[in-house]
Design an enzyme around this catalytic site. Structure first.
Site, PDB file in Angstrom:
ATOM      1  N   ASP A 114       0.881  -1.164   0.000  1.00 52.17           N
ATOM      2  CA  ASP A 114       0.000   0.000   0.000  1.00 52.17           C
ATOM      3  C   ASP A 114       0.920   1.216   0.000  1.00 52.17           C
ATOM      4  O   ASP A 114       1.624   1.467   0.972  1.00 52.17           O
ATOM      5  CB  ASP A 114      -0.872  -0.045   1.264  1.00 52.17           C
ATOM      6  CG  ASP A 114      -1.782   1.177   1.395  1.00 52.17           C
ATOM      7  OD1 ASP A 114      -1.579   2.162   0.669  1.00 52.17           O
ATOM      8  OD2 ASP A 114      -2.686   1.130   2.250  1.00 52.17           O
ATOM      9  N   TYR A 123       0.517  -0.490  14.997  1.00 58.49           N
ATOM     10  CA  TYR A 123      -0.413  -0.629  13.885  1.00 58.49           C
ATOM     11  C   TYR A 123      -0.063   0.333  12.760  1.00 58.49           C
ATOM     12  O   TYR A 123       0.018   1.534  12.973  1.00 58.49           O
ATOM     13  CB  TYR A 123      -1.849  -0.377  14.347  1.00 58.49           C
ATOM     14  CG  TYR A 123      -2.809  -0.479  13.192  1.00 58.49           C
ATOM     15  CD1 TYR A 123      -3.068  -1.717  12.611  1.00 58.49           C
ATOM     16  CD2 TYR A 123      -3.396   0.644  12.642  1.00 58.49           C
ATOM     17  CE1 TYR A 123      -3.892  -1.823  11.522  1.00 58.49           C
ATOM     18  CE2 TYR A 123      -4.236   0.544  11.552  1.00 58.49           C
ATOM     19  CZ  TYR A 123      -4.479  -0.691  10.990  1.00 58.49           C
ATOM     20  OH  TYR A 123      -5.291  -0.794   9.897  1.00 58.49           O
ATOM     21  N   LYS A 178      -3.246  -2.937   7.710  1.00 58.20           N
ATOM     22  CA  LYS A 178      -3.320  -4.396   7.744  1.00 58.20           C
ATOM     23  C   LYS A 178      -2.403  -5.012   6.684  1.00 58.20           C
ATOM     24  O   LYS A 178      -1.977  -4.340   5.757  1.00 58.20           O
ATOM     25  CB  LYS A 178      -4.770  -4.829   7.517  1.00 58.20           C
ATOM     26  CG  LYS A 178      -5.541  -5.275   8.766  1.00 58.20           C
ATOM     27  CD  LYS A 178      -4.703  -5.995   9.781  1.00 58.20           C
ATOM     28  CE  LYS A 178      -5.494  -6.714  10.849  1.00 58.20           C
ATOM     29  NZ  LYS A 178      -4.778  -6.793  12.134  1.00 58.20           N
TER      30      LYS A 178
HETATM   31  C1  F6R Z   1      -7.684  -0.671   7.694  1.00 57.27           C
HETATM   32  C2  F6R Z   1      -7.468   0.669   7.153  1.00 57.27           C
HETATM   33  C3  F6R Z   1      -8.376   1.779   7.552  1.00 57.27           C
HETATM   34  C4  F6R Z   1      -7.647   2.804   8.422  1.00 57.27           C
HETATM   35  C5  F6R Z   1      -8.561   3.956   8.823  1.00 57.27           C
HETATM   36  C6  F6R Z   1      -7.808   5.053   9.574  1.00 57.27           C
HETATM   37  O1  F6R Z   1      -6.717  -1.564   7.231  1.00 57.27           O
HETATM   38  O2  F6R Z   1      -6.542   0.892   6.397  1.00 57.27           O
HETATM   39  O3  F6R Z   1      -9.519   1.321   8.169  1.00 57.27           O
HETATM   40  O4  F6R Z   1      -7.124   2.188   9.542  1.00 57.27           O
HETATM   41  O5  F6R Z   1      -9.141   4.558   7.688  1.00 57.27           O
HETATM   42  O6  F6R Z   1      -6.774   5.474   8.754  1.00 57.27           O
HETATM   43  P1  F6R Z   1      -5.731   6.597   9.110  1.00 57.27           P
HETATM   44  O7  F6R Z   1      -5.196   6.296  10.473  1.00 57.27           O
HETATM   45  O8  F6R Z   1      -4.719   6.488   8.028  1.00 57.27           O
HETATM   46  O9  F6R Z   1      -6.475   7.915   9.065  1.00 57.27           O
HETATM   47 MG    MG Z   2      -4.104   2.039   3.121  1.00 53.63          MG
HETATM   48 MG    MG Z   3      -4.867  -2.208   1.950  1.00 52.53          MG
END
Ligand code: F6R
Ligand code: MG
Ligand code: MG
Length: 365
Positions: free
Chosen positions: A11, A228, A231
Site C-alpha cells: 500500500d 499498527y 493491515k
Molecule cells: C484498515 C485501514 C483503515 C484505516 C482507517 C484510519 O486496514 O486501512 O480502516 O485504519 O481509515 O486510517 P488513518 O489512520 O490512516 O487515518
Molecule cells: Mg491504506
Molecule cells: Mg490495503
C-alpha cells in the site's frame, strides 16, 4: 522451463482514504515493470490493485528471493509513493517501513509470495489478493482447497490427487515452522491453523510429486513495525488443474464467506467478500474486507490473461451474504466479537489507554 512467479504488493497510498488505488500510481508501476521486461529482467508482468494495495505480478528466471527482483519491486513502490505524495493521496508510502532497500524486501513492509517451478504443458495459475485483512486469511480457504473433500472432490476421485498434500505452517510470533501431511494429520494441523492470527499456512506441496502447489504472503506488518501501520492485506498464489485442484475447486471456498480479522482500523472481524477487481473498493466502515482473484495460463513464462475470476455471477450470492454478515457484525459496534479481542488490539490504542488508566485501577475488596 523453470520459471519463478513473484507477487509483491504494498500500500503506497490510498485514493480516497484507504478505499482504492489511484490510476496514476498503477500507471507509474506499469512503466517500471515495462522497462524491466525490456531490459530482460522480467519475462512478463501484470500490474493490478486490490483496494488500496498495489500488486506487482512478475515472471522471471532469477529464482525466489532474488535481490534484483526485490529491488525492482522496492524501486517501483518508491516511485509509486512519489506519485502518491504529489497527489497527496492518503498514507503515501505507508507500507514502506524502511528508508532504503537492503537486499531483500521481506521484512521491509511489502508482502511477498513467490514460487519457482517447471512450467507444465498447461500451467494454470490463480492469484488471490485481499484488502483490509491480515496474513492468515488464507488458512481456511487453503485447507478447504487441499484437504477438504467436501470442497475438493478431486481429493476423492482423482487418482493424481488422492495421496493428499503437505502444508507448511509458520508460527509468525515465534518464527518457527512445521509441516503437516493431509489427510493423516489434519486434526493436529487444525489446532494450529484454526488460530490464523498466529499460525499461517505458508505453502502447500503435492505429496506424491513434492511439487509446490500454493504459497502465501505471511508478513505481519504490526509485528515488523511494532505498532499498527495498516493491515497486511495478503496475497496467495495457487497452481491449478491436473495434479492440483481444478479452478472451480480453488475458487469454491470463497462461495461461502467467513469472518476474518481486519476491516476498520485493522481491529474488527468482518466477512471476506469475493469481488471483481473494479469492485475492490472497501468503503463501508472501510470494508468489509475484500478478496479478488485473477487467473492466468502461463506460456513460456508469459502471463496469458488475466481473467477476473470473481466477476462471475455465481459469486453474487456470496457477496449478498457477506453484506448481511457485515450488517450483523456492525450492530455490535465497539463490542467483541466485532471488535478484536484484547490481545489482538495490542498494536492499536490499547497500550496507550492502559498506560493512561494505570493509576486509576484499585484492588477489589
Ligand atoms: C484498515 C485501514 C483503515 C484505516 C482507517 C484510519 O486496514 O486501512 O480502516 O485504519 O481509515 O486510517 P488513518 O489512520 O490512516 O487515518
Ligand atoms: Mg491504506
Ligand atoms: Mg490495503
Amino acid at each position: 522451463m523453470s520459471i519463478t512467479l513473484s507477487v509483491i504488493k504494498a500500500d503506497v497510498g490510498g485514493y480516497v482514504g484507504h478505499s482504492e488505488s489511484h490510476p496514476d500510481v498503477i500507471a507509474k508501476a506499469g512503466e517500471y515493470m515495462a522497462k524491466a521486461k525490456k531490459d530482460g529482467l522480467l519475462v512478463d508482468y501484470h500490474v493490478t490493485k486490490c483496494g488500496d494495495d498495489l500488486q506487482l505480478i512478475m515472471t522471471h528466471q532469477q529464482g525466489e528471493e532474488d535481490e534484483k527482483i526485490h529491488k525492482l519491486a522496492w524501486d517501483t513502490f518508491v516511485a509509486g509513493t512519489e506519485v502518491a505524495k504529489k497527489l497527496k493521496l492518503h498514507g503515501a508510502g505507508q507500507d514502506l517501513l524502511s528508508d532504503a532497500f537492503s537486499g531483500n524486501i521481506k521484512g521491509m513492509g511489502p508482502g511477498t509470495a513467490e514460487m519457482e517451478f517447471e512450467e507444465r504443458a498447461a500451467e494454470t495459475i490463480i492469484i488471490f489478493m485481499a484488502d483490509k485483512t491480515s496474513a492468515g486469511a488464507w488458512n481456511m480457504p487453503l485447507y478447504k482447497m487441499f484437504a477438504d473433500p467436501f470442497n475438493t472432490i478431486g481429493l476423492v476421485i482423482a487418482e493424481n490427487m488422492h495421496t493428499g498434500f503437505t502444508f507448511e505452517v509458520h508460527d509468525v510470533k515465534e518464527h518457527k515452522k512445521i509441516t503437516f501431511n493431509a489427510p493423516d494429520e489434519i486434526y493436529d494441523m487444525l489446532v494450529l491453523i484454526g488460530a490464523p492470527s498466529r499460525y499461517v499456512v505458508k505453502a502447500v506441496y503435492h505429496r506424491g510429486t513434492g511439487e509446490i502447489a500454493a504459497v502465501s504472503s505471511t508478513q505481519k506488518l504490526a509485528l515488523i513495525a511494532g505498532r499498527y501501520v495498516g493491515k497486511d492485506d495478503p496475497v496467495c498464489i495457487v497452481r491449478s488443474q491436473g495434479q492440483f485442484p481444478a479452478v472451480g475447486e480453488v475458487l469454491e471456498p470463497f462461495a461461502t464467506p467467513v469472518l476474518v480479522e481486519g476491516w476498520m482500523r485493522g481491529s474488527h472481524m468482518g466477512p471476506l467478500m469475493p469481488v471483481s477487481i473494479p469492485d475492490s473498493t472497501p468503503s463501508r466502515f472501510d470494508g468489509p474486507p475484500r478478496v479478488v482473484c485473477i487467473g492466468f495460463q502461463l506460456a513460456g513464462g508469459s502471463l496469458v490473461g488475466p481473467r477476473d475470476m470473481f466477476a462471475d455471477k455465481a459469486f453474487d450470492l456470496a457477496r449478498e451474504e457477506a453484506n448481511l454478515m457485515a450488517d450483523m457484525m456492525r450492530r455490535h459496534g465497539p463490542f467483541e466479537p466485532h471488535r478484536l479481542p484484547l490481545d489482538e488490539m495490542e498494536y492499536t490504542t490499547m497500550p496507550q489507554v492502559m498506560r493512561k488508566l494505570e493509576g486509576r485501577f484499585t484492588d477489589l475488596e
